[in-house]
Motif scaffolding. Structure first.
Motif, mmCIF file in Angstrom:
data_model
loop_
_atom_site.group_PDB
_atom_site.id
_atom_site.type_symbol
_atom_site.label_atom_id
_atom_site.label_comp_id
_atom_site.label_asym_id
_atom_site.label_seq_id
_atom_site.Cartn_x
_atom_site.Cartn_y
_atom_site.Cartn_z
ATOM 1 N N LEU A 60 -13.975 12.034 6.864
ATOM 2 C CA LEU A 60 -14.388 10.602 7.198
ATOM 3 C C LEU A 60 -14.530 10.061 8.456
ATOM 4 O O LEU A 60 -13.648 10.352 9.329
ATOM 5 N N GLU A 61 -15.781 9.763 8.672
ATOM 6 C CA GLU A 61 -16.173 9.442 10.164
ATOM 7 C C GLU A 61 -15.838 8.045 10.310
ATOM 8 O O GLU A 61 -16.339 7.193 9.497
ATOM 9 N N VAL A 62 -15.183 7.621 11.416
ATOM 10 C CA VAL A 62 -15.096 6.232 11.793
ATOM 11 C C VAL A 62 -15.289 5.874 13.039
ATOM 12 O O VAL A 62 -15.267 6.857 13.943
ATOM 13 N N GLU A 63 -15.406 4.545 13.351
ATOM 14 C CA GLU A 63 -15.678 4.021 14.606
ATOM 15 C C GLU A 63 -14.600 3.145 15.000
ATOM 16 O O GLU A 63 -14.001 2.367 14.203
ATOM 17 N N SER A 64 -14.158 3.074 16.133
ATOM 18 C CA SER A 64 -12.906 2.207 16.601
ATOM 19 C C SER A 64 -13.240 0.759 16.419
ATOM 20 O O SER A 64 -14.470 0.567 16.768
ATOM 21 N N GLY A 65 -12.486 0.193 16.078
ATOM 22 C CA GLY A 65 -12.296 -1.267 15.739
ATOM 23 C C GLY A 65 -12.970 -1.669 14.330
ATOM 24 O O GLY A 65 -12.951 -3.109 13.824
ATOM 25 N N LYS A 66 -13.541 -0.667 13.552
ATOM 26 C CA LYS A 66 -13.933 -1.014 12.286
ATOM 27 C C LYS A 66 -13.325 -1.034 11.166
ATOM 28 O O LYS A 66 -12.091 -0.054 11.310
ATOM 29 N N ILE A 67 -13.381 -1.710 10.225
ATOM 30 C CA ILE A 67 -12.751 -1.722 8.926
ATOM 31 C C ILE A 67 -13.321 -0.937 7.713
ATOM 32 O O ILE A 67 -14.579 -1.096 7.609
ATOM 33 N N TYR A 68 -12.473 0.056 7.040
ATOM 34 C CA TYR A 68 -13.063 0.719 6.034
ATOM 35 C C TYR A 68 -12.132 0.359 4.781
ATOM 36 O O TYR A 68 -11.159 0.399 4.840
ATOM 37 N N LEU A 69 -13.097 0.235 3.730
ATOM 38 C CA LEU A 69 -12.658 0.217 2.323
ATOM 39 C C LEU A 69 -12.365 1.482 1.573
ATOM 40 O O LEU A 69 -13.370 2.159 1.485
ATOM 41 N N LEU A 70 -10.994 1.838 1.409
ATOM 42 C CA LEU A 70 -10.877 3.128 0.730
ATOM 43 C C LEU A 70 -10.582 2.966 -0.811
ATOM 44 O O LEU A 70 -9.711 2.168 -1.206
ATOM 45 N N ARG A 71 -11.643 3.351 -1.574
ATOM 46 C CA ARG A 71 -11.408 3.366 -3.070
ATOM 47 C C ARG A 71 -10.902 4.430 -3.540
ATOM 48 O O ARG A 71 -11.275 5.620 -3.647
ATOM 49 N N ILE A 72 -9.536 4.554 -3.952
ATOM 50 C CA ILE A 72 -8.797 5.678 -3.881
ATOM 51 C C ILE A 72 -8.527 5.869 -5.505
ATOM 52 O O ILE A 72 -8.113 4.704 -5.942
ATOM 53 N N ILE A 73 -8.687 6.934 -6.063
ATOM 54 C CA ILE A 73 -8.758 7.259 -7.594
ATOM 55 C C ILE A 73 -7.713 8.504 -7.752
ATOM 56 O O ILE A 73 -8.149 9.726 -7.107
ATOM 57 N N ASN A 74 -6.851 8.406 -8.632
ATOM 58 C CA ASN A 74 -6.000 9.499 -8.966
ATOM 59 C C ASN A 74 -6.689 9.981 -10.215
ATOM 60 O O ASN A 74 -6.325 9.605 -11.415
ATOM 61 N N ALA A 75 -7.442 11.276 -10.256
ATOM 62 C CA ALA A 75 -8.336 11.805 -11.258
ATOM 63 C C ALA A 75 -7.380 13.239 -11.882
ATOM 64 O O ALA A 75 -7.813 13.917 -12.443
ATOM 65 N N ALA A 76 -6.248 13.376 -10.913
ATOM 66 C CA ALA A 76 -5.483 14.739 -11.195
ATOM 67 C C ALA A 76 -4.793 14.693 -12.735
ATOM 68 O O ALA A 76 -4.649 13.420 -13.143
ATOM 69 N N LEU A 77 -4.656 15.698 -13.241
ATOM 70 C CA LEU A 77 -4.116 15.829 -14.673
ATOM 71 C C LEU A 77 -2.732 15.386 -14.891
ATOM 72 O O LEU A 77 -2.299 14.765 -15.844
ATOM 73 N N ASN A 78 -1.828 15.763 -14.012
ATOM 74 C CA ASN A 78 -0.455 15.870 -14.197
ATOM 75 C C ASN A 78 0.293 15.458 -12.936
ATOM 76 O O ASN A 78 1.568 15.588 -12.861
ATOM 77 N N THR A 79 -0.239 15.001 -11.780
ATOM 78 C CA THR A 79 0.323 14.582 -10.498
ATOM 79 C C THR A 79 0.472 13.389 -9.866
ATOM 80 O O THR A 79 -0.805 12.929 -9.992
ATOM 81 N N GLU A 80 1.371 12.594 -9.653
ATOM 82 C CA GLU A 80 1.384 11.344 -8.918
ATOM 83 C C GLU A 80 1.381 11.861 -7.649
ATOM 84 O O GLU A 80 1.875 12.848 -7.151
ATOM 85 N N PHE A 81 0.814 11.173 -6.777
ATOM 86 C CA PHE A 81 0.630 11.353 -5.377
ATOM 87 C C PHE A 81 1.118 10.079 -4.229
ATOM 88 O O PHE A 81 0.998 9.059 -4.567
ATOM 89 N N PHE A 82 1.465 10.766 -3.132
ATOM 90 C CA PHE A 82 1.651 9.995 -2.057
ATOM 91 C C PHE A 82 0.302 10.217 -1.185
ATOM 92 O O PHE A 82 0.062 11.315 -0.966
ATOM 93 N N PHE A 83 -0.095 9.103 -0.435
ATOM 94 C CA PHE A 83 -1.296 9.320 0.322
ATOM 95 C C PHE A 83 -0.971 8.559 1.634
ATOM 96 O O PHE A 83 -0.647 7.276 1.488
ATOM 97 N N LYS A 84 -1.528 9.205 2.565
ATOM 98 C CA LYS A 84 -1.280 8.746 4.028
ATOM 99 C C LYS A 84 -2.449 9.103 4.973
ATOM 100 O O LYS A 84 -3.011 10.200 4.514
#
Length: 566
Positions: A209-233
């Protein structure tokens, strides 16, 4: 004046209709040869991609998807989180609302986008095929409506978390069912289909993911895993959560997102760190460390660009975030319980009058081995799962919805219990004396437009676990969550009736409970099940039969002409 007002009304009405569009896609379900973790595999894909195509529409649009099955397996597609109001034939769960699309056949899903906006997703709803057959479904605000009730992002990025097996996932499921035991754990976790550079042969399969300083990014996060919950950082960055399961939230600041299979999280990421390279990472949350799981991490790279000093760090090792330990239930509970819903002028109010009040205790158990389970240990029995001691048995010849529409007997019964057959210390393993359950195809019948409240109670039968429970056809209000056994007299004092979070999938705390409430305003058959795919074929499911309403506009229409047959 009257004629002028009438003309103005008609212009507004037809202008609104004209703004609506038909969003049309064709999904070719086909084999794809792909290399991951140094091995070449044949997977089931949609249009030859992993993840599959992103569907983007506006509230008010109609989505039409032609699914052509060119794979060797039966397939159905579920549009996870879509209400499917009066289009239950397009919901997709195998043998619940349709027979699967058999190899060489096709089916067109058609449904309206009504009263929804945000991040949803679609996935296969047969066997373990959603491991590789899935994609994003983005619903944007209606044309002419202000974009979002939060800071306008400069860019959006879809992040789909998944799992990868160095095996045929259909075989993985069948081997587990044959033996009556647990399925093999996955070999890798993925971000947008890529394992990341911690895995063998995967340095060039790392999401960036390429970003530019000062800009805001909307992350649309989807958990498509079959059997695992995730921590995301993301190292060096915080998030502002603004939506979950396509429902807006009060802004919630956090450095750690927790997301269960089936759930989505929309989070703003501000590129306010020193220019450089940072890992974004997902690691497993496993509430019961006694169970086998893959204690590994997938990661991508956030890289600052458009900076004169970029060359000074382009080859440097990215900064890695400190991930929670796998059984960090405190972080998980804090994230899941601190989120509140954003109240807007058009937000539905929490119904205060409850018509159907249910207590559903669920978890794992045992059943006798079936003749088809050739490798099952008859002395021990087969692992099963149940709700209120009913282990859901999928029909094989007619879908539940077709049986409902045609009033066919003997496909299912309407006697799913409103409470467990016996009351015990649900979350105390030493107090459990019976771990056996019985198979049955039972539904709970409710009246159209009635308010249904369900207390979801985890049990400690064969282990205490955090289960993500998904309800098809509806969103629900999450009134309260807690640990231990549900106690109505104390829990009701915690009910949030003002701004509760709104979800379609809830991760009920391990060794705890959650109270959900919804209005049954969508006639048809709607399954509620654990979104761990390992638990669904074991029977951790039930279904609601919502009666037809009083007017022709509240009645399930006939099935489409191309409706699949078994």
């Amino acid at each position: 004046m009257v004629n002028f007002l009438a003309l103005t009304f008609l212009c507004v009405l037809f202008g609104s209709v004209a703004d609506a569009a038909i969003v049309e896609h064709t999904f070719h379900v086909q084999n794809l040869t792909i290399t991951r973790l140094c091995e070449t595999r044949v997977i089931t894909s949609i249009n030859g991609h992993l993840p599959g195509p992103k569907i983007e529409a506006h509230e008010g649009d109609t989505i039409v998807v032609h699914v052509i099955n060119q794979s060797p397996y039966n397939i159905s597609i579920h549009w996870h989180g879509m209400f499917q109001r009066l289009t239950p034939w397009s919901d997709g769960p195998d043998m619940i609302t349709q027979c699967p699309i058999q190899p060489g056949n096709r089916y067109t899903y058609r449904y309206n986008v009504t009263d929804q906006e945000g991040t949803l997703w679609w996935h296969a709803h047969v066997s373990y095929l959603r491991a590789t057959a899935h994609g994003a479904l983005i619903i944007r605000p209606r044309h002419g409506v202000k974009a979002y009730p939060f800071t306008r992002p400069d860019k959006e990025e879809t992040i789909i978390l998944g799992e990868w097996w160095n095996a045929n996932v259909v075989d993985v499921e069948q081997e587990a069912l044959n033996s009556g035991g647990a399925a093999n754990t996955s070999d890798a976790y993925t971000i947008n289909g890529k394992p990341g550079d911690l895995y063998n042969c995967s340095e060039d399969q790392t999401h960036k993911l390429e970003v530019e300083s000062g800009k805001i990014y909307l992350l649309r996060i989807i958990n498509a895993a079959l059997n695992t919950e995730f921590f995301f950082k993301v190292a060096g960055h915080n998030f502002t959560v603004v939506a979950i399961d396509a429902g807006y939230t009060d802004p919630y600041e956090t450095d750690t997102i927790v997301i269960a299979p089936g759930q989505t999280v929309d989070a703003l990421l501000r590129a306010d760190a020193d220019p450089g390279r940072y890992y974004l990472a997902a690691s497993p949350y496993e509430s019961t460390l006694g169970l086998p799981f893959a204690n590994i991490t997938t990661r991508g790279i956030v890289e600052y660009v458009s900076n004169v000093s970029a060359s000074s760090y382009s080859d440097s090792l990215p900064v890695m975030p400190v991930m929670p330990v796998a059984n960090d239930s405190d972080t998980t509970y804090r994230f899941y319980t601190n989120i509140t819903g954003l109240v807007r002028s058009n937000s539905p109010a929490v119904p205060l009058q409850v018509d159907e009040d249910m207590l559903v205790a669920y978890g794992l158990g045992l059943t006798p081995c079936r003749p088809s389970q050739t490798k099952c240990n008859a002395t021990i029995g087969s692992i099963a799962a149940s709700m209120n001691n009913v282990s859901f048995l999928f029909p094989t010849k007619t879908s539940l919805l077709e049986a409902f529409y045609k009033n066919e007997p003997d496909v299912y019964t309407e006697d799913f219990p409103e409470k467990p057959p016996t009351t015990f210390d649900f979350t105390n393993a030493s107090a459990i004396t019976n771990i056996f359950t019985a198979k049955g195809t039972k539904v709970k019948k409710v009246k159209y437009n009635s308010t249904v409240q369900v207390v979801l109670q985890n049990t400690a039968i064969i282990g205490t676990e955090n289960h993500p429970i998904h309800l098809h056809g509806f969103n629900f209000f999450v009134l309260a969550q807690g640990l231990g056994n549900f106690n109505e007299s104390t829990a009701v004092k915690k009910y949030n009736l003002v701004n509760p979070q709104v979800r379609n999938t809830i991760a009920v705390p391990a060794g705890g409970w959650a109270v959900i409430r919804f209005v049954a305003n969508n006639p048809g058959i709607w399954i509620m099940h654990c979104h761990f795919d390992v638990h669904l074929p074991l029977g951790l499911a039930m279904a609601f039969e919502v009666e037809n309403g009083p007017t022709p506009n509240d009645v399930v229409p006939p099935p489409p002409e191309d409706y699949p047959t078994c």
